[in-house]
Scaffold this motif. Structure first.
Motif, short mmCIF file in Angstrom:
data_model
loop_
_atom_site.label_atom_id
_atom_site.label_comp_id
_atom_site.label_asym_id
_atom_site.label_seq_id
_atom_site.Cartn_x
_atom_site.Cartn_y
_atom_site.Cartn_z
N GLY A 1 21.62 -39.10 70.94
CA GLY A 1 20.62 -39.96 70.33
C GLY A 1 21.26 -40.89 69.31
N ALA A 2 21.25 -42.20 69.61
CA ALA A 2 21.75 -43.17 68.62
C ALA A 2 20.65 -43.34 67.57
CB ALA A 2 22.06 -44.51 69.29
N MET A 3 21.01 -43.12 66.30
CA MET A 3 20.02 -43.25 65.22
C MET A 3 19.93 -44.73 64.84
SD MET A 3 20.88 -40.00 62.75
CE MET A 3 22.66 -40.21 62.63
N LEU A 4 18.85 -45.37 65.26
CA LEU A 4 18.64 -46.77 64.95
C LEU A 4 17.61 -46.86 63.83
CD1 LEU A 4 18.57 -48.30 68.56
CD2 LEU A 4 20.52 -47.99 67.04
N THR A 5 18.04 -47.38 62.69
CA THR A 5 17.16 -47.45 61.52
C THR A 5 16.27 -48.70 61.59
OG1 THR A 5 18.74 -48.75 60.26
CG2 THR A 5 18.94 -46.34 60.10
N HIS A 6 15.28 -48.72 60.70
CA HIS A 6 14.44 -49.92 60.59
C HIS A 6 15.33 -51.13 60.28
CE1 HIS A 6 10.27 -48.44 60.87
NE2 HIS A 6 10.82 -47.29 60.54
N ARG A 7 16.32 -50.94 59.41
CA ARG A 7 17.22 -52.04 59.05
C ARG A 7 18.01 -52.53 60.27
NH1 ARG A 7 20.27 -54.13 54.62
NH2 ARG A 7 22.39 -54.73 55.23
N ASN A 8 18.52 -51.59 61.09
CA ASN A 8 19.28 -51.97 62.29
C ASN A 8 18.45 -52.89 63.19
OD1 ASN A 8 20.70 -48.62 62.73
ND2 ASN A 8 21.59 -50.38 61.69
N LEU A 9 17.22 -52.47 63.47
CA LEU A 9 16.39 -53.23 64.40
C LEU A 9 15.87 -54.53 63.81
CD1 LEU A 9 15.21 -50.03 65.89
CD2 LEU A 9 15.56 -51.97 67.39
N VAL A 10 15.50 -54.50 62.51
CA VAL A 10 15.06 -55.73 61.85
C VAL A 10 16.21 -56.73 61.84
CG1 VAL A 10 14.41 -56.75 59.62
CG2 VAL A 10 13.19 -54.73 60.48
N ALA A 11 17.43 -56.24 61.53
CA ALA A 11 18.60 -57.13 61.51
C ALA A 11 18.81 -57.76 62.88
CB ALA A 11 19.85 -56.35 61.09
N ASN A 12 18.75 -56.95 63.94
CA ASN A 12 19.01 -57.50 65.27
C ASN A 12 17.91 -58.46 65.71
OD1 ASN A 12 19.69 -56.70 68.62
ND2 ASN A 12 21.26 -57.33 67.18
N MET A 13 16.67 -58.16 65.30
CA MET A 13 15.56 -59.08 65.57
C MET A 13 15.81 -60.42 64.86
SD MET A 13 11.72 -58.97 64.10
CE MET A 13 12.35 -59.63 62.56
N GLN A 14 16.24 -60.36 63.59
CA GLN A 14 16.52 -61.57 62.82
C GLN A 14 17.67 -62.36 63.45
OE1 GLN A 14 14.00 -62.24 60.93
NE2 GLN A 14 14.69 -61.96 58.82
N GLN A 15 18.69 -61.63 63.91
CA GLN A 15 19.85 -62.28 64.53
C GLN A 15 19.45 -63.00 65.82
OE1 GLN A 15 22.01 -58.56 64.65
NE2 GLN A 15 23.53 -59.28 63.17
N ALA A 16 18.72 -62.27 66.68
CA ALA A 16 18.31 -62.86 67.95
C ALA A 16 17.31 -64.00 67.74
CB ALA A 16 17.72 -61.79 68.86
N ALA A 17 16.41 -63.83 66.77
CA ALA A 17 15.41 -64.87 66.50
C ALA A 17 16.07 -66.14 65.98
CB ALA A 17 14.38 -64.35 65.49
N ALA A 18 17.10 -65.98 65.12
CA ALA A 18 17.82 -67.15 64.61
C ALA A 18 18.55 -67.85 65.75
CB ALA A 18 18.82 -66.72 63.53
N TRP A 19 19.01 -67.07 66.70
CA TRP A 19 19.81 -67.60 67.82
C TRP A 19 18.95 -68.35 68.83
CZ3 TRP A 19 25.03 -67.39 67.53
CH2 TRP A 19 25.76 -67.80 68.66
N VAL A 20 17.81 -67.72 69.21
CA VAL A 20 17.01 -68.32 70.30
C VAL A 20 15.82 -69.13 69.78
CG1 VAL A 20 17.59 -66.40 71.81
CG2 VAL A 20 15.40 -66.38 70.66
N GLY A 21 15.58 -69.05 68.46
CA GLY A 21 14.33 -69.61 67.94
C GLY A 21 14.28 -71.10 67.72
N THR A 22 15.35 -71.80 68.06
CA THR A 22 15.40 -73.23 67.72
C THR A 22 14.38 -74.07 68.49
OG1 THR A 22 17.21 -73.38 69.29
CG2 THR A 22 17.79 -73.19 66.97
N ASN A 23 14.08 -73.66 69.74
CA ASN A 23 13.10 -74.47 70.49
C ASN A 23 11.86 -73.65 70.84
OD1 ASN A 23 14.38 -72.85 72.27
ND2 ASN A 23 14.75 -74.40 73.84
N VAL A 24 11.55 -72.69 69.97
CA VAL A 24 10.39 -71.83 70.20
C VAL A 24 9.15 -72.44 69.56
CG1 VAL A 24 9.41 -69.68 69.28
CG2 VAL A 24 11.59 -69.63 70.49
N ARG A 25 8.01 -72.33 70.26
CA ARG A 25 6.75 -72.78 69.68
C ARG A 25 5.99 -71.55 69.19
NH1 ARG A 25 7.63 -75.94 74.04
NH2 ARG A 25 6.42 -74.62 75.45
N LEU A 26 5.89 -71.42 67.86
CA LEU A 26 5.28 -70.22 67.28
C LEU A 26 3.84 -70.05 67.75
CD1 LEU A 26 6.68 -70.40 63.63
CD2 LEU A 26 7.52 -69.04 65.54
N GLY A 27 3.51 -68.82 68.14
CA GLY A 27 2.15 -68.52 68.59
C GLY A 27 1.84 -68.97 69.99
#
Length: 558
Positions: free
Chosen positions: A225-251
């Motif tokens: 079991g890999a222990m993935l913390t809230h910080r791990n997942l929030v960080a990866n969400m922030q990283q991926a969102a910064a990467w792909v979010g440039t042409n995203v239409r919110l909502g």
């Protein structure tokens, strides 16, 4: 040698070198922010039914209140969830997290042996299971620490009469729900009703709390079991969102979620990143039914899709796919296994959108490298290390290698797991004292900072994006009285990237390949089954008697 970061010069202008890891203290905080902003927007869709962010809020709060108020679970207790993509999955997952508990994602295709190991190892006190897999839980639950089983039918959240029709069809017409009997089990809908009696208390969920125990095989063949913390997942969400979010239409985004949300790739890339964007996750329960999948795509004006190479290849080879409307599609992300050039080129030709390859591991929550969004064509690389991520290539002694040389790919960043659950030695084997995660993949970096996977250090076999560890397959086959020796290796396969092949030395001359496959079917999940069985009089070994799997992989079939 000091770490050079040539990849930063290749970042698209709007991608920051660092992300703000502290913007959200937990996944719950991400969810609450999305609910506040997008309450009436659609959040999850499955089998013709849509739930809004507001409905996810209400239902997940009820489930959280049930777990705490009725079952009296305490912070940090583990709850196993065993289901494919369906509306119950996000309700339950967010409910568990909102209650300050840990989700143990469990593959619904597990055999009884595999499920028992995961329940024992995680010490889960509750399991939520879809009726289709209730018989597996029935077989093992008595000997585990599970105090409460919660069951649900695929149609349970679809409303009347549709839900009843779906459940009836699955059980009585398609015969996809075997009978089972689990004394004391409660239905999911009843659990939600009981939850309404309780108020969800204010809980402090910290960045270091374990959000998910995400099981991944080990070189020992036992899933850890890999222990993935809230910080791990929030960080990866922030990283991926910064990467792909440039042409995203919110909502307004609609992402096709065909990979199961219990798999770390879809969990983060689809579940979390698109929740931050206020997007709609359009969940596909059975992507293996390609004609039905294509039919669904024709009805859905989608903007993004993630998948593994086999999924994209399957769609491209399904009649009607080329008639799908791709006019809104702007993101296709491939991960979980290598993207094949032929598939990427054909995808671009049919959809007009570049298939971007990404690289990650369960242990990195999962994304570590992604190709830039403005990449014109497939380039054969796994991309650049994403924001706040360092990567390097090391030799056997842990020394950093210069550009262009092949060594083990190592990753450092806020998305790297806390460690393996209750396995400090295994953790120390993969995370060194400087905090570098050793991936077990052999790679090189070019002068622009793009990384290329060359080979795998471990003998892991990758079947349609799922890890198969040879030791586990070998242990199961070796249980057969007619087997003297066995080695499992991966061989190239057009459909699944790799397939499992076992090479056996017989103890009983009458042993057949069919008997071996039947035994595997009883004890291993589908993707771990050997597709090929070869018999030999002896296996190649080192002078200390270690089987040389590489020789078996490279040798033509005997």
């Amino acid at each position: 040698m000091s770490l050079e970061r040539p990849w930063l010069d290749q970042y698209p202008a709007e991608v920051p070198p660092q992300i703000d890891v502290d913007e959200f203290p937990s996944i719950v905080s991400v969810l609450e922010t999305a609910i506040e902003k997008y309450r009436d927007r659609p959040a999850f869709h499955n089998l013709g039914k849509t739930l809004t962010y507001g409905e996810i809020d209400r239902l997940s709060a009820q489930f959280a209140a049930y777990l705490l108020g009725e079952l009296k679970l305490k912070k940090g207790d583990r709850v196993a969830i065993m289901m494919p993509n369906c509306l119950q999955y996000p309700i339950a997952t967010f409910g568990v997290l909102r209650a300050g508990l840990t989700v143990v994602n469990t593959n619904p295709m597990y055999t009884a042996r595999e499920l028992k190991h995961q329940l024992d190892d995680s010490g889960a006190s509750v399991i939520l299971v879809l009726d289709n897999f209730g018989n597996t839980v029935q077989d093992v639950v008595a000997g585990t620490q599970v105090k409460q089983v919660i069951t649900t039918g695929l149609g349970d959240m679809l409303g009347f009469p549709k839900g009843s029709i779906v459940n009836f069809m699955l059980k009585h017409v398609k015969k996809m729900v075997p009978d089972y009997d689990i004394p004391g089990a409660i239905r999911f809908r009843d659990a939600l009703t009981l939850g309404q009696r309780h108020t969800l208390p204010e809980l402090e969920i910290t960045p270091d709390d374990i959000a998910f125990l995400q099981y991944t095989g080990g070189t020992t063949g036992v899933a850890k079991g890999a222990m993935l913390t809230h910080r791990n997942l929030v960080a990866n969400m922030q990283q991926a969102a910064a990467w792909v979010g440039t042409n995203v239409r919110l909502g307004e985004e609609v992402i096709i979620t065909a990979l199961p949300l219990y798999h770390i790739f879809a969990l983060t890339a689809n579940g979390l990143v698109f929740m931050k964007f206020g997007g709609l996750n359009h969940m596909i329960t059975n992507p293996r039914d390609m004609p039905a999948f294509v039919k669904e795509l024709k009805k859905t004006p989608f903007t993004a899709i993630t998948g593994v190479n086999t999924l994209f290849n399957g769609l491209l080879n399904t009649p009607g796919f080329s008639e799908v409307d791709f006019s809104r599609l702007h993101l296709t992300l491939g991960g979980g296994m290598a993207v094949q050039r032929a598939v990427a080129e054909r995808w671009k030709q049919v959809t007009g959108v570049t298939l971007l390859e990404a690289y990650g591991l369960t242990e990195t929550s999962p994304a570590a490298c992604i190709n830039p969004m403005d990449l014109a064509d497939y380039n054969g690389s796994i991309g650049l290390p994403i924001s706040s991520t360092d990567a390097c290539v090391k030799d056997e002694n842990g020394n950093q290698l210069p550009m262009g040389e092949v060594g083990e790919l190592c990753i450092k960043g806020p998305q790297v797991m806390k460690g393996y659950w209750r396995r400090p030695e295994e953790t120390a084997n993969v995370i060194d004292e400087d905090g570098w995660l050793h991936t077990g993949d052999m790679a090189r970096m070019d002068e622009q900072g793009y990384f290329y996977i060359v080979d795998r250090k471990k003998d892991m076999i990758l079947v349609s994006g799922f890890n198969v560890y040879p030791n586990e397959v070998e242990d199961v086959i070796a249980m057969m009285p007619g087997v003297l020796e066995v080695a499992a290796v991966g061989v190239p396969d057009e459909k699944s990237g790799e397939a499992v092949k076992v090479v056996i030395v017989k103890k009983d001359a009458s042993l057949t390949a069919e008997q071996v496959k039947a035994h595997a079917r009883e004890n291993l999940t589908g993707y771990k089954h050997p597709k090929y069985v070869e018999f030999r009089t002896e296996l190649p070994k080192t002078n200390v008697g270690k089987i040389l799997r590489r020789e078996l992989r490279d040798a033509p079939a005997a």
